[in-house]
Design an enzyme around this catalytic site. Structure first.
Site, PDB file in Angstrom:
ATOM      1  N   LYS A 193       0.789  -1.211  -0.076  1.00  0.00           N
ATOM      2  CA  LYS A 193       0.049   0.082  -0.042  1.00  0.00           C
ATOM      3  C   LYS A 193       0.817   1.501  -0.084  1.00  0.00           C
ATOM      4  CE  LYS A 193      -3.399  -3.030  -0.080  1.00  0.00           C
ATOM      5  NZ  LYS A 193      -4.362  -3.255   0.923  1.00  0.00           N
TER       6      LYS A 193
HETATM    7  C1  PLP Z   1      -5.520  -4.230   1.225  1.00  0.00           C
HETATM    8  C2  PLP Z   1      -6.897  -4.083   1.279  1.00  0.00           C
HETATM    9  C3  PLP Z   1      -7.679  -4.407   2.477  1.00  0.00           C
HETATM   10  C4  PLP Z   1      -7.134  -5.227   3.766  1.00  0.00           C
HETATM   11  O1  PLP Z   1      -5.954  -4.541   4.165  1.00  0.00           O
HETATM   12  P1  PLP Z   1      -5.104  -5.459   5.327  1.00  0.00           P
HETATM   13  O2  PLP Z   1      -4.411  -4.373   5.752  1.00  0.00           O
HETATM   14  O3  PLP Z   1      -4.280  -6.313   4.265  1.00  0.00           O
HETATM   15  O4  PLP Z   1      -5.954  -6.132   5.898  1.00  0.00           O
HETATM   16  C5  PLP Z   1      -8.786  -4.001   2.356  1.00  0.00           C
HETATM   17  N1  PLP Z   1      -9.288  -3.366   1.192  1.00  0.00           N
HETATM   18  C6  PLP Z   1      -8.772  -3.170  -0.007  1.00  0.00           C
HETATM   19  C7  PLP Z   1      -9.363  -2.592  -1.100  1.00  0.00           C
HETATM   20  C8  PLP Z   1      -7.372  -3.434   0.170  1.00  0.00           C
HETATM   21  O5  PLP Z   1      -6.684  -3.331  -1.049  1.00  0.00           O
END
Ligand code: PLP
Length: 383
Positions: A188
């Site tokens: 991210k």
């Molecule tokens: C990565 C992601 C999540 C979940 O996040 P985590 O930190 O991996 O639990 C939720 N929604 C979207 C759109 C994502 O890309």
């Protein structure tokens, strides 16, 4: 290997983590509150609660919104599974709203039509969870207007979008939503290793999320209870979704240079835009009221599924990890078993069939990006 996304770690990040390891607190110390305050300040939200993952943040946001058995959450089928699973964790139901083919975000027209029908049938959602796909915000003003009209709570899934803006409001400000959820997974925009955050302007929601993060425990001042300083109360069923100080220190260090990280993503996206312009593919439509955080660079291949497969294999053979975002949620076996089927969300299915995300992350060098571009030109022909 060039992956589709990866973290960028600098010496300051490493020093921040080491400092926590050498301190008195590995968890429940000061670093978490500092990271929360930094995110709240950066986004212009009043409150922020750090948790162990974006998935935990979605779960707690749904709980705080009061989602429970008999309630419905609507989200986009073009997302990660966590966007839908959070409703089921709470005992609620999930339904989907088809996407706008240009932005691949939840279509506001489709949402408006589905709400009209649902009102007639007495099946309105209690939560709508728009996902800012690839880092580009949904049309939040329009969604907020529908929320006023139909009385649902808006939770933004901004896992891709910290660092972006909608109409000059930073994502996470909650100008148009009750709560915003971030993820700090390594792919991210900024990372804490694992981690998530809920931001809100509403003090009651902030308190509820904070209590649910810690088993549903609230600590009243000793004077208020008449008991000693040891006293605490569990008032509802919560979880251990705490973020550790080690993770928080990394997240806070990353947040200090988020603007540079997003600027590099934007520059790489602009290089792709220019270099791929003549090829038979379409990048995401850009809404000019939105500054994307550029989490992903998906392209829609005019050659369709066969071309996508050929290009994916060719890139993989060259050590380039393109990826597909996303398999529509309703097509996963788990959701098919809950009654969804092929054909339910045609725009999402057509988008999925022909889309590939090209590598995009701050440490991707121009020369490596040029290798990706050269393969696209060779495979798709510049004619
Ligand atoms: C990565 C992601 C999540 C979940 O996040 P985590 O930190 O991996 O639990 C939720 N929604 C979207 C759109 C994502 O890309």
């Amino acid at each position: 290997m060039i992956p589709y996304g990866r973290q960028s770690i600098d010496p300051a990040d490493i020093a921040a983590v080491v400092a926590v390891l050498e301190s008195d607190w590995l968890t429940q110390g000061p670093a978490v509150a500092q990271f929360e305050a930094a995110v709240a300040g950066y986004c212009g939200a009043r409150g922020a609660v750090a948790v162990s993952s974006g998935t935990a943040a979605l779960h707690l946001a749904c709980r705080a919104a009061g989602l429970g058995p008999g309630d419905r959450l609507w989200t986009s089928p073009i997302s990660f599974v966590a966007s839908a699973n959070c409703a089921l964790y709470c005992g609620g139901d999930v339904d989907f709203v088809d996407i706008d083919p240009g932005s691949a975000n939840l279509s506001v027209d489709a949402l408006a039509r589905k709400l009209e029908t649902a009102e007639r049938d007495g099946r309105l959602p209690s939560v709508v969870l728009p996902v800012h796909y690839a880092g580009q915000a949904c049309d939040m003003a329009a969604i907020a207007a529908l929320a006023d009209r139909y009385g649902f709570t808006v939770i933004e899934d901004a896992a891709h979008a910290i660092g972006g803006c909608y109409r000059d409001h930073p994502i996470g400000s909650c100008r148009y939503a009750a709560m915003t959820v971030f993820s700090f997974h390594p792919v991210k925009i900024i990372t804490a290793g694992e981690g998530g955050m809920v931001t809100t302007r509403d003090g009651r929601l902030r308190e509820r999320v904070a209590a649910l993060r810690e088993h549903g425990i609230r600590r009243e001042p000793a004077a208020a209870t008449g008991a000693g300083g040891w006293y605490y109360e569990q008032t509802e069923l919560g979880y251990n979704y705490r973020m550790s100080d080690i993770h928080a220190a990394l997240g806070a260090s990353q947040l200090r240079r988020i603007d540079g990280l997003v600027a590099r993503r934007r520059a790489l996206a602009a290089r792709y835009d220019a270099a791929l312009d003549a090829l038979p593919l379409t990048p995401l439509h850009r809404d000019d009221r939105v500054a994307s955080a550029h989490h992903l660079y998906p392209v829609r291949l005019h050659g369709g599924a066969a071309t996508r497969r050929r290009l994916y294999d060719r890139l993989r053979a060259a050590g380039i990890g393109a990826q597909v975002h996303y398999i529509p949620l309703h097509l996963h076996p788990f959701y098919r078993a809950r009654g969804f089927a092929v054909g339910d969300y045609p725009a999402a299915e057509a988008y999925y069939a022909a889309t590939l995300s090209l590598p995009l992350y701050p440490d991707l060098g121009d020369a490596d990006q040029d290798r990706v571009i050269a393969i696209l030109r060779a495979e798709l022909g510049s004619a």
